[in-house]
Scaffold this motif. Structure first.
Motif, PDB file in Angstrom:
ATOM      1  N   ALA A 111      19.948  14.897 -68.823  1.00 42.81           N
ATOM      2  CA  ALA A 111      19.783  14.349 -70.112  1.00 42.81           C
ATOM      3  C   ALA A 111      20.762  15.236 -70.916  1.00 42.81           C
ATOM      4  O   ALA A 111      21.172  14.733 -71.877  1.00 42.81           O
ATOM      5  N   VAL A 112      20.844  16.705 -70.965  1.00 44.33           N
ATOM      6  CA  VAL A 112      21.489  17.244 -71.832  1.00 44.33           C
ATOM      7  C   VAL A 112      23.056  16.985 -71.573  1.00 44.33           C
ATOM      8  O   VAL A 112      23.895  16.722 -72.443  1.00 44.33           O
ATOM      9  N   LEU A 113      23.297  17.041 -70.145  1.00 42.72           N
ATOM     10  CA  LEU A 113      24.804  16.506 -69.972  1.00 42.72           C
ATOM     11  C   LEU A 113      25.299  15.272 -70.296  1.00 42.72           C
ATOM     12  O   LEU A 113      26.312  15.229 -70.769  1.00 42.72           O
ATOM     13  N   ARG A 114      24.451  14.468 -70.193  1.00 43.28           N
ATOM     14  CA  ARG A 114      24.822  12.897 -70.446  1.00 43.28           C
ATOM     15  C   ARG A 114      25.028  12.825 -72.045  1.00 43.28           C
ATOM     16  O   ARG A 114      25.839  12.021 -72.540  1.00 43.28           O
ATOM     17  N   ARG A 115      24.088  13.721 -72.751  1.00 44.51           N
ATOM     18  CA  ARG A 115      24.476  13.870 -74.259  1.00 44.51           C
ATOM     19  C   ARG A 115      25.682  14.283 -74.714  1.00 44.51           C
ATOM     20  O   ARG A 115      26.328  14.190 -75.649  1.00 44.51           O
ATOM     21  N   VAL A 116      26.084  15.415 -74.002  1.00 49.55           N
ATOM     22  CA  VAL A 116      27.072  16.224 -74.868  1.00 49.55           C
ATOM     23  C   VAL A 116      28.455  16.333 -73.649  1.00 49.55           C
ATOM     24  O   VAL A 116      29.757  16.429 -74.275  1.00 49.55           O
ATOM     25  N   THR A 117      28.418  15.371 -72.705  1.00 48.77           N
ATOM     26  CA  THR A 117      29.651  15.159 -71.856  1.00 48.77           C
ATOM     27  C   THR A 117      29.556  13.988 -71.284  1.00 48.77           C
ATOM     28  O   THR A 117      28.798  13.207 -71.288  1.00 48.77           O
ATOM     29  N   GLU A 118      30.820  13.441 -70.783  1.00 49.07           N
ATOM     30  CA  GLU A 118      31.020  12.312 -70.215  1.00 49.07           C
ATOM     31  C   GLU A 118      31.503  12.151 -68.485  1.00 49.07           C
ATOM     32  O   GLU A 118      32.371  13.133 -68.219  1.00 49.07           O
ATOM     33  N   GLY A 119      31.046  11.330 -67.660  1.00 52.53           N
ATOM     34  CA  GLY A 119      31.465  11.243 -66.650  1.00 52.53           C
ATOM     35  C   GLY A 119      30.794  11.787 -65.332  1.00 52.53           C
ATOM     36  O   GLY A 119      31.482  12.261 -64.350  1.00 52.53           O
ATOM     37  N   ARG A 151      29.670  17.627 -60.499  1.00 54.07           N
ATOM     38  CA  ARG A 151      30.701  16.838 -60.129  1.00 54.07           C
ATOM     39  C   ARG A 151      31.028  15.684 -61.131  1.00 54.07           C
ATOM     40  O   ARG A 151      29.875  15.074 -61.375  1.00 54.07           O
ATOM     41  N   TYR A 152      32.155  15.718 -61.507  1.00 58.94           N
ATOM     42  CA  TYR A 152      32.641  14.546 -62.609  1.00 58.94           C
ATOM     43  C   TYR A 152      33.571  13.697 -61.838  1.00 58.94           C
ATOM     44  O   TYR A 152      34.000  13.790 -60.813  1.00 58.94           O
ATOM     45  N   ASN A 153      33.661  12.510 -62.713  1.00 58.15           N
ATOM     46  CA  ASN A 153      34.421  11.463 -62.290  1.00 58.15           C
ATOM     47  C   ASN A 153      35.799  11.706 -61.983  1.00 58.15           C
ATOM     48  O   ASN A 153      36.738  10.863 -61.544  1.00 58.15           O
ATOM     49  N   SER A 154      36.521  12.696 -62.927  1.00 56.40           N
ATOM     50  CA  SER A 154      37.935  13.010 -62.912  1.00 56.40           C
ATOM     51  C   SER A 154      38.137  14.416 -63.353  1.00 56.40           C
ATOM     52  O   SER A 154      37.204  15.079 -63.826  1.00 56.40           O
ATOM     53  N   HIS A 155      39.277  14.731 -63.262  1.00 54.17           N
ATOM     54  CA  HIS A 155      39.631  16.370 -63.527  1.00 54.17           C
ATOM     55  C   HIS A 155      39.309  16.512 -65.328  1.00 54.17           C
ATOM     56  O   HIS A 155      39.141  17.448 -65.702  1.00 54.17           O
ATOM     57  N   GLN A 156      40.152  15.350 -66.035  1.00 50.82           N
ATOM     58  CA  GLN A 156      40.069  15.261 -67.150  1.00 50.82           C
ATOM     59  C   GLN A 156      38.674  15.383 -67.768  1.00 50.82           C
ATOM     60  O   GLN A 156      38.198  16.038 -68.610  1.00 50.82           O
ATOM     61  N   ALA A 157      37.389  14.715 -67.147  1.00 54.60           N
ATOM     62  CA  ALA A 157      36.239  14.524 -67.482  1.00 54.60           C
ATOM     63  C   ALA A 157      35.580  15.966 -67.414  1.00 54.60           C
ATOM     64  O   ALA A 157      35.025  16.467 -68.267  1.00 54.60           O
ATOM     65  N   ALA A 158      35.836  16.497 -66.130  1.00 58.49           N
ATOM     66  CA  ALA A 158      35.403  18.055 -65.971  1.00 58.49           C
ATOM     67  C   ALA A 158      35.917  18.978 -66.882  1.00 58.49           C
ATOM     68  O   ALA A 158      35.135  19.973 -67.379  1.00 58.49           O
ATOM     69  N   ALA A 159      37.228  18.734 -67.183  1.00 57.74           N
ATOM     70  CA  ALA A 159      37.937  20.025 -68.251  1.00 57.74           C
ATOM     71  C   ALA A 159      37.191  19.728 -69.248  1.00 57.74           C
ATOM     72  O   ALA A 159      36.948  20.974 -70.209  1.00 57.74           O
ATOM     73  N   MET A 160      37.147  18.680 -70.119  1.00 59.38           N
ATOM     74  CA  MET A 160      36.485  18.408 -71.168  1.00 59.38           C
ATOM     75  C   MET A 160      34.966  18.916 -71.221  1.00 59.38           C
ATOM     76  O   MET A 160      34.670  19.582 -72.203  1.00 59.38           O
ATOM     77  N   ALA A 161      34.099  18.547 -70.299  1.00 59.67           N
ATOM     78  CA  ALA A 161      32.872  19.098 -70.015  1.00 59.67           C
ATOM     79  C   ALA A 161      32.632  20.835 -70.064  1.00 59.67           C
ATOM     80  O   ALA A 161      31.843  21.474 -70.593  1.00 59.67           O
ATOM     81  N   LYS A 162      33.836  21.334 -69.453  1.00 63.41           N
ATOM     82  CA  LYS A 162      34.093  22.575 -69.095  1.00 63.41           C
ATOM     83  C   LYS A 162      34.003  23.201 -70.667  1.00 63.41           C
ATOM     84  O   LYS A 162      33.303  24.367 -71.039  1.00 63.41           O
TER      85      LYS A 162
END
Length: 337
Positions: A155-163, A184-195
């Motif tokens: 729930a937290v991850l879907r609120r503040v990150t995407e993918g 695990r994210y659907n792309s490197h960019q999504a993972a980098a933005m989440a990080k």
């Protein structure tokens, strides 16, 4: 000595090159969007039709002069192939952070860029580094409170990150009474933005401050090897060490098989054929499957191993394994989930 307000101070840095960039963008009609510390062109670019390029089409560009911008870099990297996306990492002062990512429409463009521009002097005495982007998609989160459930974390991850694609919880290898999560994210960019979001947002779960980093390959291997060992018959406190908590796929991802079939039809690749074989069954219900997906229009089949736990009597382990491997194949084929 009078100090300038922050906005005036940042505007005063590298003014000539900033003005050149603005002039170039206006003349070419190129739209640059800056968000969360990076400035992006494309993704997709104007006129793009179809799905994003597959994995292996992005290059990393390092050792850039910090006062160099897209008006120099995009034409340079566009000269060897069609760009799908260009991302320049930025500082608050308006200088770049010394590195960028260029994603091409196909793998050939990425190879041409590496061959042409690795050790290329973009300015006298300034040779840049260009290499294949690792396109990491997995993050590690350590220090989660033992009371945090997978549903709360999701729930937290879907609120503040995407993918986010999947979440697996383990006992923390470094801290007592804490949990360790693999995201695990659907792309490197999504993972980098989440990080970036999780690191800079001082995110807390269960009152504890978490530590976020790229998933270390050796740690990943260690976790997987612990996961593969049959649990000991001695169980303390009803818990089996090294076995992940149940991480059911969110309902939004349940249609992975339909998505893969539809994608293959759109690209005229033929109907995917799934082969699954259970190679290990743990007493706690986790099953390890060998999976292969044969797509007539793809020269090489997709093969690998996955752990699943059937959601209930209505779904078999084979069905869960098909869903898990379908998600992976969709990502490889460049389908955004």
């Amino acid at each position: 000595q009078r100090r300038l307000p922050p906005q005036m101070w940042t505007n005063s840095i590298n003014q000539a090159n900033k003005m050149a960039l603005l002039t170039w963008a206006k003349e070419t009609g190129i739209n640059l969007v800056q968000v969360n510390g990076q400035r992006r062109y494309g993704g997709p670019p104007p006129g793009w039709v179809g799905n994003p390029p597959p994995a292996g089409t992005e290059v990393f560009i390092g050792k850039l002069p910090q006062d160099m911008y897209e008006n120099v870099l995009i034409p340079l990297f566009q000269s060897v192939g069609k760009l799908y996306e260009f991302r320049l990492m930025m500082t608050f002062s308006g200088l770049n952070r010394g590195f960028a990512y260029a994603k091409y429409s196909n793998r050939r463009g990425a190879k041409e860029a590496i061959a042409a521009f690795n050790n290329f002097e973009v300015r006298q005495g300034c040779a840049i580094v260009v290499c294949k982007s690792t396109e990491k998609c997995e993050l590690s989160v350590d220090g989660l409170a033992a009371s945090v459930s997978r549903q709360e974390l999701e729930a937290v991850l879907r609120r503040v990150t995407e993918g986010v694609l999947s979440i697996t919880l383990y006992a923390s290898p470094c801290q007592k009474r804490a949990q360790f999560a693999v995201l695990r994210y659907n792309s490197h960019q999504a993972a980098a933005m989440a990080k970036k979001t999780l690191m800079e947002g001082n995110t807390r779960l269960g009152g504890l401050e978490i530590r976020v980093d790229w998933l270390n390959p050796s740690l990943k291997q260690k976790l997987q090897s612990r996961e593969e060992k049959p649990p000991s018959s001695r169980v303390q406190g009803g818990k089996r060490p090294g076995v992940p908590k149940q991480a059911l796929l969110p309902p939004v991802l349940r249609d992975a098989l339909d998505r893969l079939n539809a994608l293959c039809q759109r690209r005229y690749l033929g109907t995917p054929l799934f082969l699954t074989k259970c190679v290990q069954a743990n007493p706690n219900g986790w099953l390890r499957f060998w999976c292969r997906v044969v797509i007539p229009g793809c020269p090489v089949p997709f093969s690998g191993f996955t752990w699943v736990r059937p959601a209930g009597p209505s779904r078999s382990g084979h069905e869960e394994a098909k869903v898990a491997v379908a998600l992976q194949v969709l990502q490889v084929l460049g389908e955004s989930l």
